[in-house]
Motif scaffolding. Structure first.
Motif, PDB file in Angstrom:
ATOM      1  N   LEU A   1     -30.084 -27.967  -2.887  1.00  0.00           N
ATOM      2  CA  LEU A   1     -30.476 -28.782  -2.436  1.00  0.00           C
ATOM      3  C   LEU A   1     -31.755 -28.671  -3.041  1.00  0.00           C
ATOM      4  CD1 LEU A   1     -31.102 -31.653  -1.083  1.00  0.00           C
ATOM      5  CD2 LEU A   1     -32.758 -30.353   0.136  1.00  0.00           C
ATOM      6  N   VAL A   2     -31.923 -29.972  -4.752  1.00  0.00           N
ATOM      7  CA  VAL A   2     -32.922 -29.792  -5.702  1.00  0.00           C
ATOM      8  C   VAL A   2     -33.951 -30.371  -5.823  1.00  0.00           C
ATOM      9  CG1 VAL A   2     -33.721 -29.512  -8.571  1.00  0.00           C
ATOM     10  CG2 VAL A   2     -31.316 -28.064  -7.224  1.00  0.00           C
ATOM     11  N   THR A   3     -35.076 -30.484  -5.234  1.00  0.00           N
ATOM     12  CA  THR A   3     -35.921 -31.326  -5.705  1.00  0.00           C
ATOM     13  C   THR A   3     -37.211 -31.531  -6.234  1.00  0.00           C
ATOM     14  OG1 THR A   3     -35.612 -31.768  -3.077  1.00  0.00           O
ATOM     15  CG2 THR A   3     -37.729 -33.129  -3.652  1.00  0.00           C
ATOM     16  N   TYR A   4     -37.142 -32.604  -7.580  1.00  0.00           N
ATOM     17  CA  TYR A   4     -37.976 -32.787  -8.546  1.00  0.00           C
ATOM     18  C   TYR A   4     -39.901 -33.028  -7.803  1.00  0.00           C
ATOM     19  CZ  TYR A   4     -33.730 -30.788 -11.282  1.00  0.00           C
ATOM     20  OH  TYR A   4     -33.051 -30.663 -11.089  1.00  0.00           O
ATOM     21  N   THR A   5     -40.534 -31.996  -7.896  1.00  0.00           N
ATOM     22  CA  THR A   5     -41.808 -32.607  -7.652  1.00  0.00           C
ATOM     23  C   THR A   5     -42.302 -33.166  -8.009  1.00  0.00           C
ATOM     24  OG1 THR A   5     -42.663 -30.349  -7.478  1.00  0.00           O
ATOM     25  CG2 THR A   5     -41.111 -30.937  -5.415  1.00  0.00           C
ATOM     26  N   LYS A   6     -42.404 -33.152  -9.464  1.00  0.00           N
ATOM     27  CA  LYS A   6     -43.305 -33.253 -10.650  1.00  0.00           C
ATOM     28  C   LYS A   6     -42.311 -34.059 -11.921  1.00  0.00           C
ATOM     29  CE  LYS A   6     -45.610 -29.587 -11.921  1.00  0.00           C
ATOM     30  NZ  LYS A   6     -46.423 -28.961 -12.008  1.00  0.00           N
ATOM     31  N   GLY A   7     -43.086 -34.715 -13.082  1.00  0.00           N
ATOM     32  CA  GLY A   7     -42.487 -34.873 -14.093  1.00  0.00           C
ATOM     33  C   GLY A   7     -41.056 -36.159 -14.114  1.00  0.00           C
ATOM     34  N   GLY A   8     -40.872 -35.627 -14.977  1.00  0.00           N
ATOM     35  CA  GLY A   8     -39.413 -37.802 -14.955  1.00  0.00           C
ATOM     36  C   GLY A   8     -40.104 -38.534 -15.136  1.00  0.00           C
ATOM     37  N   THR A   9     -39.114 -40.011 -14.995  1.00  0.00           N
ATOM     38  CA  THR A   9     -39.343 -41.246 -14.425  1.00  0.00           C
ATOM     39  C   THR A   9     -39.600 -41.079 -12.983  1.00  0.00           C
ATOM     40  OG1 THR A   9     -38.211 -41.591 -16.391  1.00  0.00           O
ATOM     41  CG2 THR A   9     -39.191 -43.430 -14.681  1.00  0.00           C
ATOM     42  N   THR A  10     -39.373 -40.262 -11.929  1.00  0.00           N
ATOM     43  CA  THR A  10     -39.554 -40.621 -10.591  1.00  0.00           C
ATOM     44  C   THR A  10     -39.099 -38.942  -9.721  1.00  0.00           C
ATOM     45  OG1 THR A  10     -36.898 -40.934 -10.119  1.00  0.00           O
ATOM     46  CG2 THR A  10     -37.900 -42.847 -11.075  1.00  0.00           C
ATOM     47  N   PRO A  11     -39.833 -38.971 -10.011  1.00  0.00           N
ATOM     48  CA  PRO A  11     -40.713 -37.475  -9.200  1.00  0.00           C
ATOM     49  C   PRO A  11     -39.892 -37.918  -7.816  1.00  0.00           C
ATOM     50  CG  PRO A  11     -42.715 -38.696 -10.263  1.00  0.00           C
ATOM     51  CD  PRO A  11     -41.860 -39.078 -10.705  1.00  0.00           C
ATOM     52  N   GLY A  12     -39.962 -37.006  -7.092  1.00  0.00           N
ATOM     53  CA  GLY A  12     -39.701 -37.273  -5.404  1.00  0.00           C
ATOM     54  C   GLY A  12     -37.711 -36.625  -5.621  1.00  0.00           C
ATOM     55  N   ASP A  13     -37.074 -37.908  -6.274  1.00  0.00           N
ATOM     56  CA  ASP A  13     -35.897 -37.154  -5.902  1.00  0.00           C
ATOM     57  C   ASP A  13     -34.937 -35.941  -5.548  1.00  0.00           C
ATOM     58  OD1 ASP A  13     -35.819 -40.429  -6.465  1.00  0.00           O
ATOM     59  OD2 ASP A  13     -35.395 -39.684  -9.248  1.00  0.00           O
ATOM     60  N   SER A  14     -34.273 -36.169  -5.162  1.00  0.00           N
ATOM     61  CA  SER A  14     -33.299 -34.812  -4.444  1.00  0.00           C
ATOM     62  C   SER A  14     -32.242 -34.905  -5.081  1.00  0.00           C
ATOM     63  CB  SER A  14     -33.488 -34.360  -3.123  1.00  0.00           C
ATOM     64  OG  SER A  14     -35.335 -34.201  -2.758  1.00  0.00           O
ATOM     65  N   TYR A  15     -31.635 -34.179  -5.120  1.00  0.00           N
ATOM     66  CA  TYR A  15     -29.787 -33.479  -4.973  1.00  0.00           C
ATOM     67  C   TYR A  15     -29.451 -32.715  -4.523  1.00  0.00           C
ATOM     68  CZ  TYR A  15     -31.376 -36.824  -8.759  1.00  0.00           C
ATOM     69  OH  TYR A  15     -32.220 -37.277  -9.961  1.00  0.00           O
ATOM     70  N   LEU A  16     -28.252 -32.442  -3.682  1.00  0.00           N
ATOM     71  CA  LEU A  16     -27.193 -31.580  -3.654  1.00  0.00           C
ATOM     72  C   LEU A  16     -26.229 -31.173  -3.733  1.00  0.00           C
ATOM     73  CD1 LEU A  16     -27.280 -29.491  -0.930  1.00  0.00           C
ATOM     74  CD2 LEU A  16     -26.348 -31.776   0.601  1.00  0.00           C
ATOM     75  N   TRP A  17     -26.773 -30.571  -4.672  1.00  0.00           N
ATOM     76  CA  TRP A  17     -25.081 -29.783  -5.028  1.00  0.00           C
ATOM     77  C   TRP A  17     -23.914 -28.873  -3.941  1.00  0.00           C
ATOM     78  CZ3 TRP A  17     -24.454 -30.556 -10.335  1.00  0.00           C
ATOM     79  CH2 TRP A  17     -25.564 -31.368 -11.278  1.00  0.00           C
ATOM     80  N   MET A  18     -22.728 -29.171  -4.640  1.00  0.00           N
ATOM     81  CA  MET A  18     -21.198 -28.693  -3.664  1.00  0.00           C
ATOM     82  C   MET A  18     -21.089 -28.587  -4.818  1.00  0.00           C
ATOM     83  SD  MET A  18     -22.336 -31.656  -2.055  1.00  0.00           S
ATOM     84  CE  MET A  18     -22.317 -33.166  -2.620  1.00  0.00           C
ATOM     85  N   LEU A  19     -20.694 -27.108  -4.550  1.00  0.00           N
ATOM     86  CA  LEU A  19     -20.964 -25.816  -5.604  1.00  0.00           C
ATOM     87  C   LEU A  19     -18.846 -25.194  -5.480  1.00  0.00           C
ATOM     88  CD1 LEU A  19     -23.901 -24.031  -5.827  1.00  0.00           C
ATOM     89  CD2 LEU A  19     -22.986 -26.307  -6.934  1.00  0.00           C
ATOM     90  N   GLN A  20     -18.018 -24.627  -6.253  1.00  0.00           N
ATOM     91  CA  GLN A  20     -17.162 -24.447  -6.790  1.00  0.00           C
ATOM     92  C   GLN A  20     -17.278 -22.568  -5.449  1.00  0.00           C
ATOM     93  OE1 GLN A  20     -14.401 -24.420  -9.258  1.00  0.00           O
ATOM     94  NE2 GLN A  20     -14.561 -26.768  -9.667  1.00  0.00           N
ATOM     95  N   PRO A  21     -16.667 -21.693  -5.952  1.00  0.00           N
ATOM     96  CA  PRO A  21     -17.045 -20.638  -4.651  1.00  0.00           C
ATOM     97  C   PRO A  21     -17.405 -19.750  -5.498  1.00  0.00           C
ATOM     98  CG  PRO A  21     -14.769 -21.483  -3.901  1.00  0.00           C
ATOM     99  CD  PRO A  21     -15.074 -22.184  -4.960  1.00  0.00           C
ATOM    100  N   ASN A  22     -17.209 -19.621  -6.871  1.00  0.00           N
ATOM    101  CA  ASN A  22     -17.551 -18.929  -8.081  1.00  0.00           C
ATOM    102  C   ASN A  22     -19.274 -19.768  -8.585  1.00  0.00           C
ATOM    103  OD1 ASN A  22     -16.822 -20.718  -9.626  1.00  0.00           O
ATOM    104  ND2 ASN A  22     -16.325 -20.438 -11.426  1.00  0.00           N
TER     105      ASN A  22
END
Length: 235
Positions: free
Chosen positions: A159-180
Motif C-alpha cells: 500500500l503506497v500513499t502519496y502524502t504530498k506532491g503531484g496534483t492530488t496528494p493523499g491518493d493511495s494505491y495497493l499494489w498486487m505483486l507476483q511472487p518475485n
C-alpha cells in the motif's frame, strides 16, 4: 411539452443516482490498513529489483502518449524538462521551475498572462499521465508512505500513499505483486474516483531500448488506457 421534458430528465437523473448508489454499494472498498516499517520498505525494494530499477534510472529520454494520443510527451529526465503537446499547444515544461516554462500555440510563443493557465494544464496532464507510465518507480519518492497489507490469497500487497506532491496528494494505491515482486495490478483510492478499490492492470510491459520496463496499456474493467508508442532511450 416542456413539462414532459423536465419530467423525463428528472426520471433519468433519478435512475442515474440509483445506478451510482448500486455501483457504490457493490464495488466500493474501504481503504485497507497496512503495517508500516522495514517490511514495507523491503517489499517496495523487491518490486523495484524485479523491474531492474537501475535501467530505468539510467534511461534519459521517455516518450509516450495518453488518452488515445490526445496528449504527447518527450521527457528529458537528466535536464528535468518535458515537451507536452495537445491540440494546438506545445509546452516546454521546466520541472525544476515551472515559471521558466514556455507555452506555444500554433507554433507561436504565448504571452506570459495567456500562457500561465496553459502551463498549469500541462503540469496537471504530466502529473497524471506520467504516473500511468512510471508509478512503480515512485514508491520511494519524498512524502510517500509505504505499508504491507495481507491479501485474501495469502500474499502481501504494497500500500503506497502519496502524502504530498503531484496534483492530488493523499491518493493511495495497493499494489498486487507476483511472487518475485513484479507488479501485476493496483487498486486505487483516489480523489477523482468516488468508488474506492477500482483495479487497474499493470501486466502489459515492454522492454525499452534502454533496457527499462515500461507499460504499454492498462485495463480498468472495460476501459483500456493506451500509453501509445512508448519509448525509453539514451541517445
Amino acid at each position: 411539452m416542456l413539462r414532459k421534458i423536465i419530467k423525463g430528465f428528472g426520471i433519468l437523473l433519478g435512475l442515474l443516482i440509483i445506478g451510482f448508489v448500486v455501483l457504490y454499494a457493490v464495488y466500493n472498498e474501504k481503504l485497507p490498513e497496512g503495517r508500516l516499517g522495514p517490511d514495507a520498505d523491503a517489499l517496495a525494494q523487491k518490486m523495484l529489483n524485479s523491474l531492474n530499477h537501475q535501467k530505468f534510472k539510467d534511461t534519459r529520454y521517455l516518450e509516450w502518449s495518453f488518452q488515445g494520443g490526445a496528449h504527447h510527451y518527450k521527457w528529458d529526465k537528466e535536464k528535468r524538462t518535458v515537451e507536452v503537446s495537445w491540440d494546438d499547444y506545445l509546452v516546454e515544461l521546466d520541472l525544476i521551475s515551472t515559471a521558466s516554462s514556455v507555452a506555444k500555440k500554433g507554433g507561436e510563443r504565448m504571452m506570459d498572462m495567456e500562457s500561465k493557465p496553459i502551463i498549469e494544464q500541462a503540469v496537471a496532464y504530466f502529473n497524471n499521465d506520467s504516473f500511468w507510465l512510471v508509478a512503480p518507480y515512485k514508491v520511494f519518492d519524498d512524502g510517500v508512505q509505504r505499508s504491507v497489507v495481507p491479501l485474501p490469497d495469502g500474499t502481501d500487497g504494497l500500500l503506497v500513499t502519496y502524502t504530498k506532491g503531484g496534483t492530488t496528494p493523499g491518493d493511495s494505491y495497493l499494489w498486487m505483486l507476483q511472487p518475485n515482486g513484479f507488479p501485476k495490478s493496483f487498486k486505487m483510492w483516489v480523489d477523482i474516483i468516488p468508488i474506492g478499490g477500482i483495479e487497474a492492470t499493470w501486466d502489459d510491459w515492454a522492454v525499452m531500448e534502454s533496457g527499462a520496463f515500461l507499460p504499454k496499456t492498462h485495463q480498468l474493467g472495460p476501459v483500456t488506457l493506451s500509453m501509445g508508442d512508448v519509448r525509453g532511450y539514451n541517445e
